[in-house]
Write an enzyme that holds these catalytic residues in place. Structure first.
Site, PDB file in Angstrom:
ATOM      1  N   LYS A  48       0.845  -1.197   0.000  1.00 36.89           N
ATOM      2  CA  LYS A  48       0.000   0.000   0.000  1.00 36.89           C
ATOM      3  C   LYS A  48       0.882   1.249   0.000  1.00 36.89           C
ATOM      4  O   LYS A  48       2.091   1.155   0.276  1.00 36.89           O
ATOM      5  CB  LYS A  48      -0.930  -0.018   1.213  1.00 36.89           C
ATOM      6  CG  LYS A  48      -0.191   0.027   2.548  1.00 36.89           C
ATOM      7  CD  LYS A  48      -1.141  -0.294   3.703  1.00 36.89           C
ATOM      8  CE  LYS A  48      -0.434  -0.205   5.038  1.00 36.89           C
ATOM      9  NZ  LYS A  48      -1.279  -0.723   6.133  1.00 36.89           N
ATOM     10  N   TYR A  71      17.417  29.122  10.144  1.00 35.12           N
ATOM     11  CA  TYR A  71      16.230  29.882  10.536  1.00 35.12           C
ATOM     12  C   TYR A  71      15.988  29.777  12.033  1.00 35.12           C
ATOM     13  O   TYR A  71      16.107  28.688  12.621  1.00 35.12           O
ATOM     14  CB  TYR A  71      14.997  29.332   9.818  1.00 35.12           C
ATOM     15  CG  TYR A  71      14.908  29.701   8.360  1.00 35.12           C
ATOM     16  CD1 TYR A  71      14.827  31.031   7.944  1.00 35.12           C
ATOM     17  CD2 TYR A  71      14.882  28.706   7.385  1.00 35.12           C
ATOM     18  CE1 TYR A  71      14.730  31.354   6.600  1.00 35.12           C
ATOM     19  CE2 TYR A  71      14.773  29.015   6.038  1.00 35.12           C
ATOM     20  CZ  TYR A  71      14.702  30.346   5.649  1.00 35.12           C
ATOM     21  OH  TYR A  71      14.593  30.663   4.328  1.00 35.12           O
TER      22      TYR A  71
HETATM   23  C1  LIG Z   1      -0.568  -1.781   6.709  1.00 33.60           C
HETATM   24  C2  LIG Z   1      -1.181  -3.041   7.178  1.00 33.60           C
HETATM   25  C3  LIG Z   1      -0.379  -4.144   7.478  1.00 33.60           C
HETATM   26  C4  LIG Z   1       1.128  -4.096   7.456  1.00 33.60           C
HETATM   27  O1  LIG Z   1       1.582  -3.520   8.647  1.00 33.60           O
HETATM   28  P1  LIG Z   1       3.152  -3.436   8.984  1.00 33.60           P
HETATM   29  O2  LIG Z   1       3.183  -2.934  10.363  1.00 33.60           O
HETATM   30  O3  LIG Z   1       3.731  -2.448   8.009  1.00 33.60           O
HETATM   31  O4  LIG Z   1       3.699  -4.781   8.792  1.00 33.60           O
HETATM   32  C5  LIG Z   1      -1.004  -5.318   7.829  1.00 33.60           C
HETATM   33  N1  LIG Z   1      -2.353  -5.403   7.895  1.00 33.60           N
HETATM   34  C6  LIG Z   1      -3.146  -4.349   7.630  1.00 33.60           C
HETATM   35  C7  LIG Z   1      -4.626  -4.498   7.749  1.00 33.60           C
HETATM   36  C8  LIG Z   1      -2.599  -3.131   7.276  1.00 33.60           C
HETATM   37  O5  LIG Z   1      -3.390  -2.091   7.024  1.00 33.60           O
END
Ligand SMILES: *Cc1c(COP(=O)(O)O)cnc(C)c1O
Length: 368
Positions: free
Chosen positions: A35, A261
């Site tokens: 994702k 800054y």
């Molecule tokens: C993003 C996600 C994962 C992966 O999580 P990580 O901590 O990056 O391994 C697993 N399950 C779901 C439902 C997620 O949304």
């Protein structure tokens, strides 16, 4: 010469990290969670290294289309299911498996006209209170799905809120076991943290917690899910991304001189300062404070002063051999092989590796 900032993806590290998941859960199938454009690494750039996974999990339908365009014929799982009824047409056409987490999604399925029955993952809200059916509603949701001709197979899924932390997962595992006790179907519980920390733990029957499918995200990319308790190297993980740049300017300071800054840093003695072509418009966190680790020519030093849009400053006082054009690694691996874990940079900036990876800006060119 283009501005020297560069993001590099390391396919060898992705392969290695995927193998670490296999080692941690030898009997489970592994979803590579891609994702958010593979956590900022780029789905197309990671695909070849990750095609040894058993499936890909994501939540954006356009990203699912990109995977099919790469000719991936295996499983793709939409972790949030569909967002509106017509998304189901794409699921039928591209053979996408999808989570079902609410009654509306069941209603849409019941009204969906398809020749291709779907594989769905019915989601239990085992305590995180984000997506999913509460235990009391889970069975009736299962029964409704089971009666639909649009549904071919029902698997069972839940997500942990504290797999990386002190509270742990026992209360959610118990809720899952109780809600699913006599239901058939493959199971999926573990994210990276649960996979690395608890995969071998028992889960009812003869299964362990890794069960049928693990959902591995951050660990694939070389982030430790439970930093600072454990470092990525402790889990045998390698960084899959390097963000690098170069020194484009130098300054000599006297005691009392300030940097950047807001003059948030004041030299208390003579100092040598390097100016790095990387700023918050590249995705580097603006709130990273003085002291955040940075690597120059493979050697550790520290950020000083406030990060600006296109530049940040580092302390070169103890690195006399470094100067104009020196390689700077903001996180990842230097050309000498030294590693600056992204977790350390994220921790110093009060965030997590996930956020830094996902935030690399569109203007940053990628190699590999
Ligand atoms: C993003 C996600 C994962 C992966 O999580 P990580 O901590 O990056 O391994 C697993 N399950 C779901 C439902 C997620 O949304």
């Amino acid at each position: 010469m283009p501005r020297p900032i560069l993001a590099t993806v390391h396919p060898d590290a992705l392969r290695h990290n995927l193998q670490r998941a296999r080692d941690a859960a030898p009997d489970a199938k592994v979803w590579a969670v891609v994702k958010a454009n593979a956590y900022g690494h780029g789905i197309e750039r990671c695909f070849d290294a990750l095609r040894a996974a058993d499936g890909f999990a994501l939540l954006d339908l356009a990203e699912a289309e990109r995977l099919r365009a790469l000719d991936w014929r295996g499983p793709i799982h939409l972790l949030e299911g569909v967002f509106e009824p017509r998304d189901l047409e794409l699921c039928s056409r591209l053979h996408l498996w999808h989570t079902v987490h609410c009654t509306e999604q069941i209603d849409w399925l019941a009204a969906h006209k398809t020749q291709v029955p779907h594989r769905v993952f019915l989601k239990l809200n085992s305590g995180m209170n984000r997506l999913g059916f509460k235990s009391a509603a889970f069975r009736s949701a299962w029964a409704r799905l089971n009666a639909l001709p649009q549904v071919e197979e029902i698997s069972l899924i839940t997500h942990f809120s504290d797999a990386d932390g002190a509270r742990g997962i026992a209360h959610q595992v118990a809720a899952f076991e109780e809600a699913t006790a006599d239901l058939q179907g493959e199971r999926s519980l573990c994210n990276s943290a649960a996979l690395l920390r608890f995969a071998g733990q028992a889960l009812g029957g003869s299964q362990n917690l890794a069960a049928d499918w693990v959902r591995e995200g951050i660990a694939l990319y070389g982030g430790a899910p439970d930093h600072p308790e454990k470092r990525a190297a402790d889990w045998g993980l390698q960084p899959a991304m390097t963000l690098s740049s170069r020194i484009i300017g130098l300054q000599s300071l006297q005691a009392g001189d300030t940097v950047g800054y807001g003059s948030t840093f004041t030299a208390d003695a003579e100092m040598r300062v390097g100016v790095v072509a990387c700023g918050y418009a590249d995705g580097y966190p603006r709130h990273a404070p003085t002291g955040t680790p940075v690597m120059v020519e493979g050697m550790r030093t520290r950020l000083i002063g406030r990060v600006s849009m296109d530049m940040l400053m580092v302390d070169l006082t103890d690195l006399p051999a470094c100067g104009m054009g020196s390689e700077v690694v903001l996180w990842g691996r230097s050309s000498s092989g030294a590693v600056l874990p992204i977790d350390e940079v994220a921790y110093a900036a009060g965030t997590i590796s996930y956020e830094l990876m996902c935030a690399v800006a569109a203007r940053v060119p990628f190699s590999a």
